[in-house]
Design a protein around this motif. Structure first.
Motif, PDB file in Angstrom:
ATOM      1  N   GLY A  75      90.509  60.896  54.900  1.00 39.54           N
ATOM      2  CA  GLY A  75      90.529  59.935  56.007  1.00 39.54           C
ATOM      3  C   GLY A  75      89.353  58.979  56.046  1.00 39.54           C
ATOM      4  O   GLY A  75      89.192  58.215  57.001  1.00 39.54           O
ATOM      5  N   ILE A  76      88.518  59.003  55.011  1.00 40.01           N
ATOM      6  CA  ILE A  76      87.385  58.076  55.015  1.00 40.01           C
ATOM      7  C   ILE A  76      87.796  56.781  54.306  1.00 40.01           C
ATOM      8  O   ILE A  76      88.083  56.773  53.109  1.00 40.01           O
ATOM      9  N   THR A  77      87.869  55.712  55.072  1.00 38.48           N
ATOM     10  CA  THR A  77      88.342  54.455  54.485  1.00 38.48           C
ATOM     11  C   THR A  77      87.188  53.483  54.233  1.00 38.48           C
ATOM     12  O   THR A  77      87.267  52.644  53.357  1.00 38.48           O
ATOM     13  N   ASP A  78      86.130  53.617  55.039  1.00 34.18           N
ATOM     14  CA  ASP A  78      84.986  52.712  54.877  1.00 34.18           C
ATOM     15  C   ASP A  78      83.960  53.393  53.973  1.00 34.18           C
ATOM     16  O   ASP A  78      83.121  54.174  54.430  1.00 34.18           O
ATOM     17  N   LEU A  79      84.073  53.100  52.669  1.00 37.21           N
ATOM     18  CA  LEU A  79      83.313  53.854  51.680  1.00 37.21           C
ATOM     19  C   LEU A  79      82.676  52.923  50.665  1.00 37.21           C
ATOM     20  O   LEU A  79      83.291  51.954  50.232  1.00 37.21           O
ATOM     21  N   ARG A  80      81.425  53.204  50.319  1.00 30.31           N
ATOM     22  CA  ARG A  80      80.772  52.411  49.280  1.00 30.31           C
ATOM     23  C   ARG A  80      80.114  53.349  48.265  1.00 30.31           C
ATOM     24  O   ARG A  80      79.430  54.296  48.639  1.00 30.31           O
ATOM     25  N   LEU A  81      80.386  53.086  46.968  1.00 31.14           N
ATOM     26  CA  LEU A  81      79.751  53.876  45.918  1.00 31.14           C
ATOM     27  C   LEU A  81      78.577  53.092  45.365  1.00 31.14           C
ATOM     28  O   LEU A  81      78.713  51.921  45.042  1.00 31.14           O
ATOM     29  N   LYS A  82      77.432  53.753  45.298  1.00 24.65           N
ATOM     30  CA  LYS A  82      76.229  53.090  44.807  1.00 24.65           C
ATOM     31  C   LYS A  82      75.819  53.769  43.501  1.00 24.65           C
ATOM     32  O   LYS A  82      75.745  54.995  43.437  1.00 24.65           O
ATOM     33  N   THR A  83      75.589  52.973  42.451  1.00 25.32           N
ATOM     34  CA  THR A  83      75.139  53.545  41.182  1.00 25.32           C
ATOM     35  C   THR A  83      73.623  53.473  41.118  1.00 25.32           C
ATOM     36  O   THR A  83      73.041  52.434  41.377  1.00 25.32           O
ATOM     37  N   GLN A  84      73.029  54.590  40.789  1.00 29.65           N
ATOM     38  CA  GLN A  84      71.567  54.641  40.695  1.00 29.65           C
ATOM     39  C   GLN A  84      71.198  55.199  39.332  1.00 29.65           C
ATOM     40  O   GLN A  84      71.633  56.294  38.969  1.00 29.65           O
ATOM     41  N   ILE A  85      70.428  54.440  38.531  1.00 31.41           N
ATOM     42  CA  ILE A  85      70.119  54.959  37.189  1.00 31.41           C
ATOM     43  C   ILE A  85      68.730  55.581  37.083  1.00 31.41           C
ATOM     44  O   ILE A  85      68.417  56.236  36.105  1.00 31.41           O
ATOM     45  N   SER A  86      67.891  55.354  38.094  1.00 34.53           N
ATOM     46  CA  SER A  86      66.567  55.978  38.068  1.00 34.53           C
ATOM     47  C   SER A  86      66.323  56.741  39.374  1.00 34.53           C
ATOM     48  O   SER A  86      66.603  56.203  40.440  1.00 34.53           O
TER      49      SER A  86
ATOM     50  N   ARG B 114      57.451  51.935  26.136  1.00 34.00           N
ATOM     51  CA  ARG B 114      56.590  50.925  26.768  1.00 34.00           C
ATOM     52  C   ARG B 114      57.293  50.298  27.972  1.00 34.00           C
ATOM     53  O   ARG B 114      56.671  50.034  28.996  1.00 34.00           O
ATOM     54  N   LEU B 115      58.591  50.041  27.825  1.00 34.62           N
ATOM     55  CA  LEU B 115      59.326  49.371  28.906  1.00 34.62           C
ATOM     56  C   LEU B 115      59.468  50.235  30.161  1.00 34.62           C
ATOM     57  O   LEU B 115      59.702  49.726  31.251  1.00 34.62           O
ATOM     58  N   MET B 116      59.314  51.548  29.992  1.00 35.53           N
ATOM     59  CA  MET B 116      59.378  52.423  31.170  1.00 35.53           C
ATOM     60  C   MET B 116      58.233  52.103  32.130  1.00 35.53           C
ATOM     61  O   MET B 116      58.283  52.457  33.293  1.00 35.53           O
ATOM     62  N   LYS B 117      57.200  51.407  31.614  1.00 30.64           N
ATOM     63  CA  LYS B 117      56.069  51.023  32.474  1.00 30.64           C
ATOM     64  C   LYS B 117      56.162  49.552  32.879  1.00 30.64           C
ATOM     65  O   LYS B 117      55.187  48.957  33.345  1.00 30.64           O
ATOM     66  N   SER B 118      57.333  48.942  32.700  1.00 33.22           N
ATOM     67  CA  SER B 118      57.517  47.527  33.022  1.00 33.22           C
ATOM     68  C   SER B 118      57.231  47.239  34.495  1.00 33.22           C
ATOM     69  O   SER B 118      57.486  48.066  35.368  1.00 33.22           O
ATOM     70  N   SER B 119      56.719  46.034  34.754  1.00 33.24           N
ATOM     71  CA  SER B 119      56.471  45.630  36.144  1.00 33.24           C
ATOM     72  C   SER B 119      57.782  45.338  36.869  1.00 33.24           C
ATOM     73  O   SER B 119      57.818  45.292  38.091  1.00 33.24           O
ATOM     74  N   ALA B 127      65.225  51.390  30.880  1.00 35.10           N
ATOM     75  CA  ALA B 127      64.469  51.989  29.769  1.00 35.10           C
ATOM     76  C   ALA B 127      64.396  53.507  29.923  1.00 35.10           C
ATOM     77  O   ALA B 127      64.539  54.251  28.951  1.00 35.10           O
ATOM     78  N   GLU B 128      64.204  53.949  31.154  1.00 35.39           N
ATOM     79  CA  GLU B 128      64.109  55.394  31.411  1.00 35.39           C
ATOM     80  C   GLU B 128      65.403  56.083  31.014  1.00 35.39           C
ATOM     81  O   GLU B 128      65.410  57.135  30.367  1.00 35.39           O
ATOM     82  N   LYS B 129      66.512  55.444  31.420  1.00 36.46           N
ATOM     83  CA  LYS B 129      67.837  56.012  31.122  1.00 36.46           C
ATOM     84  C   LYS B 129      68.093  56.014  29.612  1.00 36.46           C
ATOM     85  O   LYS B 129      68.499  57.008  29.027  1.00 36.46           O
ATOM     86  N   ALA B 130      67.858  54.855  28.981  1.00 37.32           N
ATOM     87  CA  ALA B 130      68.183  54.700  27.557  1.00 37.32           C
ATOM     88  C   ALA B 130      67.266  55.544  26.672  1.00 37.32           C
ATOM     89  O   ALA B 130      67.689  56.034  25.621  1.00 37.32           O
ATOM     90  N   SER B 131      66.015  55.737  27.101  1.00 40.52           N
ATOM     91  CA  SER B 131      65.060  56.415  26.214  1.00 40.52           C
ATOM     92  C   SER B 131      65.473  57.857  25.937  1.00 40.52           C
ATOM     93  O   SER B 131      65.216  58.388  24.862  1.00 40.52           O
ATOM     94  N   LYS B 132      66.135  58.482  26.899  1.00 36.38           N
ATOM     95  CA  LYS B 132      66.591  59.863  26.677  1.00 36.38           C
ATOM     96  C   LYS B 132      67.636  59.910  25.574  1.00 36.38           C
ATOM     97  O   LYS B 132      67.644  60.808  24.740  1.00 36.38           O
ATOM     98  N   GLU B 133      68.544  58.944  25.608  1.00 36.22           N
ATOM     99  CA  GLU B 133      69.601  58.906  24.589  1.00 36.22           C
ATOM    100  C   GLU B 133      69.010  58.566  23.225  1.00 36.22           C
ATOM    101  O   GLU B 133      69.395  59.132  22.203  1.00 36.22           O
ATOM    102  N   VAL B 134      68.065  57.631  23.238  1.00 37.41           N
ATOM    103  CA  VAL B 134      67.496  57.159  21.975  1.00 37.41           C
ATOM    104  C   VAL B 134      66.611  58.229  21.319  1.00 37.41           C
ATOM    105  O   VAL B 134      66.558  58.337  20.097  1.00 37.41           O
ATOM    106  N   ALA B 135      65.948  59.047  22.137  1.00 39.65           N
ATOM    107  CA  ALA B 135      65.156  60.153  21.569  1.00 39.65           C
ATOM    108  C   ALA B 135      66.082  61.047  20.740  1.00 39.65           C
ATOM    109  O   ALA B 135      65.723  61.515  19.661  1.00 39.65           O
ATOM    110  N   TYR B 136      67.275  61.238  21.252  1.00 41.93           N
ATOM    111  CA  TYR B 136      68.272  62.068  20.559  1.00 41.93           C
ATOM    112  C   TYR B 136      68.773  61.378  19.282  1.00 41.93           C
ATOM    113  O   TYR B 136      68.951  62.011  18.248  1.00 41.93           O
ATOM    114  N   HIS B 137      68.993  60.058  19.365  1.00 39.41           N
ATOM    115  CA  HIS B 137      69.424  59.305  18.174  1.00 39.41           C
ATOM    116  C   HIS B 137      68.372  59.422  17.072  1.00 39.41           C
ATOM    117  O   HIS B 137      68.700  59.618  15.907  1.00 39.41           O
ATOM    118  N   LEU B 138      67.114  59.260  17.482  1.00 39.67           N
ATOM    119  CA  LEU B 138      66.019  59.277  16.513  1.00 39.67           C
ATOM    120  C   LEU B 138      65.903  60.648  15.844  1.00 39.67           C
ATOM    121  O   LEU B 138      65.688  60.745  14.638  1.00 39.67           O
TER     122      LEU B 138
END
Lengths: 157, 253
Positions: A75-86, B114-119, B127-138
């Protein structure tokens, strides 16, 4: 579909998400996999923060669709997915429950030593690596020297 | 050069390296000498294409013309690509493919560190994400280079030939221009030349273990990362990679 009249608590939503299986390894849930980083209400909008496992993993878009479907069914219709890589996803975020289920399913859980602790089938510690890669980006291919069965190992990253 | 233009160039260089090498490696899919290697190559290619989405996605954002990573990947012609020439040279045999991978992975892992310390926090996060994969490639490409280099007479000969063939393409990864100078000033990316010492130490160790001899010449083929001149191979690669979008513009899954 049931209509939601009051906002379900985030604890409840975590439980719902814990029932959504990973599309490639359906024995564990998305929560077990450690890719759901946050669940929060922003006013009337539910924001679910997801971290991808591997940058090129084809399951990523299916996962987003599965989350949407599961929550809409509740029943949740107002939903947003956020991608976070770090911070980047790490296998340290696998839940203990997830690790046990992986092993029962025949996939050796990740170990800091960089290889499986034992064969998930017979428990022998005499195991050898066949390939650094496996059937999905998150796995490597190993073999047991005692029972001779090949098995998947969940790579430790 | 304006900061935004330099930033865009930098992002194209990162994303085009992974895109073009990712495509090259994917050409092995279904053709590798053994199944395990086929899977390993396909997985490596997949990681590289995934990283491309992040780099070119950010390039589109910085450019501010509403272009997606797909638009940038599929709708540019050869002269707009900014990958180093090393990434576009044909695969050759399995040994040459793995030698190319090793020479690139070694640079890539140092660069991402180096890019993990980018401003710029978006750059640091990718860079943080990719470096894990690349360590494995290397890890894999280095192991394979040692295994084949210090292997049979035949495998040793082929790996030395691969190194001799690819060596002139190594120098381009360390060349700098005004876009790089702008990135250094902004604290976004390191000066490419500053990576060379660490790179030489790393590859000397591995190639030594592989019983291979690094050629003495420092002559460098260049023109890829500036876009001045690519090899004739890039155009052929693009005819395959971009075919669908060229034949059926705007086609979607």
């Amino acid at each position: 579909m049931s209509q939601v009249t009051t906002q379900p608590s985030t604890t409840r939503i975590w439980e719902w998400l814990d029932a959504v299986p990973d599309p490639e390894i359906p024995v564990i849930s998305l929560v077990d996999l450690g890719i759901i980083r946050d669940v929060a209400w922003e006013g009337g909008t539910l924001v679910v923060t997801v971290t991808p496992t591997y940058s090129g993993c084809p399951a990523t878009s299916v996962i987003a669709m599965d989350i949407e479907t599961a929550l809409r069914d509740r029943g949740i219709t107002d939903l947003r997915l956020k991608t976070q890589i770090s911070p980047a996803w790490t296998t340290d975020w696998l839940t203990e429950k997830g690790r046990v289920k992986l092993e029962e399913y025949g996939i050796a859980p990740p170990q800091p030593a960089g290889g499986p602790e034992k064969c998930p089938r017979c428990g022998s510690k005499d195991v050898t690596r066949v390939s650094q890669f496996g059937s999905t980006p998150c796995k490597a291919h190993w073999r047991c020297q005692d029972c001779l069965e090949p098995f998947d190992y969940f790579k430790c990253i | 050069m304006a900061r935004e233009d330099a930033f865009f160039q930098f992002l194209l260089r990162m994303g085009d390296n992974t895109l073009i090498l990712g495509h090259r490696v994917s050409e092995w899919c279904g053709h590798a000498p053994v199944l395990e290697e086929d899977i390993a190559l396909a997985n490596t290619a997949l990681d590289l294409i995934g990283q491309t989405q992040m780099w070119l996605g950010l390039a589109g954002e910085v450019q501010g013309m509403g272009k997606s990573a797909d638009d940038i990947a599929f709708l540019r012609d050869a002269w707009d690509f900014r990958n180093v020439l090393l990434c576009e040279v044909p695969n050759g045999d399995f040994g040459r493919t793995l030698m190319r991978q090793f020479l690139f992975d070694a640079w890539h892992s140092i660069q991402l560190g180096r890019l993990m310390k980018s401003s710029d926090e978006r750059v640091a996060a990718i860079a943080e994400k990719a470096s894990k994969e690349v360590a494995y490639h290397l890890e894999r490409s280095a192991d394979t280079v040692v295994g084949l280099g210090d292997g049979t007479e035949e495998s040793h000969r082929r790996m030395q030939e691969a190194l001799d063939y690819l060596w002139p393409y190594v120098g381009e990864m360390f060349q700098s221009d005004e876009a790089d100078a702008e990135m250094v000033k902004a604290g976004i990316a390191p000066d490419p030349a500053s990576l060379r010492e660490e790179y030489d130490a790393l590859i000397s160790r591995i190639l030594g273990d592989a019983t291979l001899t690094i050629p003495e010449s420092r002559f460098a083929q260049k023109g890829g990362r500036t876009g001045a001149m690519h090899t004739e191979h890039l155009g052929h690669l693009l005819t395959q990679m971009q075919w669908l979008q060229r034949a059926y513009p705007g086609a979607k899954w």
